[in-house]
Write a protein that holds these residues in place. Structure first.
Motif, mmCIF file in Angstrom:
data_model
loop_
_atom_site.group_PDB
_atom_site.id
_atom_site.type_symbol
_atom_site.label_atom_id
_atom_site.label_comp_id
_atom_site.label_asym_id
_atom_site.label_seq_id
_atom_site.Cartn_x
_atom_site.Cartn_y
_atom_site.Cartn_z
ATOM 1 N N ASP A 139 41.996 127.546 -74.413
ATOM 2 C CA ASP A 139 41.012 126.733 -73.772
ATOM 3 C C ASP A 139 40.088 125.745 -74.566
ATOM 4 N N SER A 140 40.387 124.517 -74.567
ATOM 5 C CA SER A 140 39.482 123.581 -75.581
ATOM 6 C C SER A 140 38.582 122.916 -74.998
ATOM 7 N N MET A 141 37.381 122.803 -75.384
ATOM 8 C CA MET A 141 36.241 121.687 -74.950
ATOM 9 C C MET A 141 36.311 120.482 -75.694
ATOM 10 N N ASP A 142 36.388 119.542 -74.963
ATOM 11 C CA ASP A 142 36.196 118.158 -75.720
ATOM 12 C C ASP A 142 34.863 117.856 -76.625
ATOM 13 N N VAL A 143 35.131 117.364 -77.773
ATOM 14 C CA VAL A 143 33.860 117.282 -78.613
ATOM 15 C C VAL A 143 33.749 115.725 -78.953
ATOM 16 N N LEU B 7 45.046 116.963 -78.057
ATOM 17 C CA LEU B 7 45.782 116.999 -77.113
ATOM 18 C C LEU B 7 46.301 115.661 -76.634
ATOM 19 N N TRP C 271 44.275 125.460 -87.644
ATOM 20 C CA TRP C 271 43.350 126.867 -88.258
ATOM 21 C C TRP C 271 42.930 126.333 -89.649
ATOM 22 N N PHE D 13 47.127 122.459 -82.534
ATOM 23 C CA PHE D 13 46.013 123.820 -82.804
ATOM 24 C C PHE D 13 46.085 123.772 -84.221
ATOM 25 N N HIS E 270 42.518 114.153 -76.105
ATOM 26 C CA HIS E 270 41.330 114.928 -76.075
ATOM 27 C C HIS E 270 41.213 115.774 -77.318
ATOM 28 N N ILE E 271 40.097 115.739 -78.119
ATOM 29 C CA ILE E 271 39.858 116.349 -79.511
ATOM 30 C C ILE E 271 38.858 117.548 -79.066
ATOM 31 N N GLY E 272 39.384 118.710 -79.298
ATOM 32 C CA GLY E 272 38.655 119.621 -78.769
ATOM 33 C C GLY E 272 38.424 120.915 -79.802
ATOM 34 N N VAL E 273 37.528 121.861 -79.463
ATOM 35 C CA VAL E 273 37.339 123.051 -80.305
ATOM 36 C C VAL E 273 37.447 124.236 -79.262
ATOM 37 N N PRO E 274 37.547 125.603 -79.371
ATOM 38 C CA PRO E 274 37.551 126.490 -78.484
ATOM 39 C C PRO E 274 36.315 126.432 -77.540
ATOM 40 N N HIS F 155 50.389 119.362 -77.733
ATOM 41 C CA HIS F 155 49.070 119.735 -78.032
ATOM 42 C C HIS F 155 49.327 120.448 -79.338
ATOM 43 N N TYR G 7 41.752 129.503 -83.312
ATOM 44 C CA TYR G 7 41.789 128.117 -84.185
ATOM 45 C C TYR G 7 40.608 127.328 -84.142
ATOM 46 N N LEU H 185 37.665 116.606 -87.308
ATOM 47 C CA LEU H 185 37.668 115.981 -86.116
ATOM 48 C C LEU H 185 37.495 114.639 -86.558
ATOM 49 N N SER I 126 41.705 121.282 -81.981
ATOM 50 C CA SER I 126 43.037 121.017 -81.245
ATOM 51 C C SER I 126 42.878 119.591 -80.721
#
Lengths: 141, 141
Positions: free
Chosen positions: A137-141, B101, B49, B47, B79-83, B45, B96, B63, B99
């Motif tokens: 599950d990733s939330m856009d930043v 996507l 670390w 991920f 989509h650039i994300g974090v958990p 996609h 991670y 980021l 991410s």
């Protein structure tokens, strides 16, 4: 054109122009446009490994089950996939059988999905097919 | 309204209506709508670390590097994300740091991305930040 006719025409033209403006506004702020251009979303990506990795029948059952999820109203975008035939590299994991990628507007949308009757029915009907699941599950930043 | 005026009005109204139709057509067939509704796409996609998982500075650098990728023309959606702070469950991997996507139209679009100078520059600038990467490439079915 006499004054009355001209007034009527202008009013009609204004109404039509307003119609154009409304449609144009809808076009630039429609959910699909916002999804991909502006709005921060939550990506829910699930990878499934089958108990019977070689079974095309089991894969089809799983894919059919995944397709029932599209009716859940908080899912803004749904991609049901299988490993793509991209270049094999050490970092690429293509060992899974199927994947579901969903975009939600927010945490609440994803929470609604988790307990939605259609989702629960999918788990009831299909969970015997898989031996492993990984969720990101990733939330856009 | 006399005949001439009426004809002029109808022509104008038709032109305006045509304008509406054109905009509406654009709205239903715009790339963003096609992406999410009709077209089969390839989801890439990744991920990441970090070597220093606790370093907010390293996360920001990563980021920022990921944001440079959006200029690559074959990426249809990024989509650039974090958990996300979704419910912690055994199946959810939230270990991670970040991410990316991306949705591509096809294998060729993803291949172009892999060797694109902006992507290679990102790897050159940022690969020292991560210790592990997992990539999933899924083709819509």
């Amino acid at each position: 054109m006499n004054k009355q006719t001209r007034r009527t025409f202008l009013a009609s033209a204004a109404a039509l122009t307003a119609g154009v403006a409304t449609v144009a506004h809808a076009a630039t702020t429609s959910p699909s446009t916002m999804e991909t251009k502006n709005k921060k979303q939550l990506a829910h990506h699930v990878f499934f490994w089958l108990k019977n990795p070689g079974s095309k029948e089991d894969l089809q059952k799983l894919l059919e089950g995944l397709r029932t999820l599209e009716k859940i109203e908080t899912i803004r975008s749904l991609h049901i996939g299988v490993p793509a035939s991209t270049e094999k590299r050490d970092v690429v994991d293509n060992s899974y059988a199927a994947s579901e990628l969903m975009l939600f507007d927010d945490l609440a949308g994803q929470a609604t999905y988790q307990t939605h009757p259609i989702h629960l029915k999918f788990i009831e009907n299909c969970s015997h097919l898989w031996e492993k699941v990984i969720v990101y599950d990733s939330m856009d930043v």
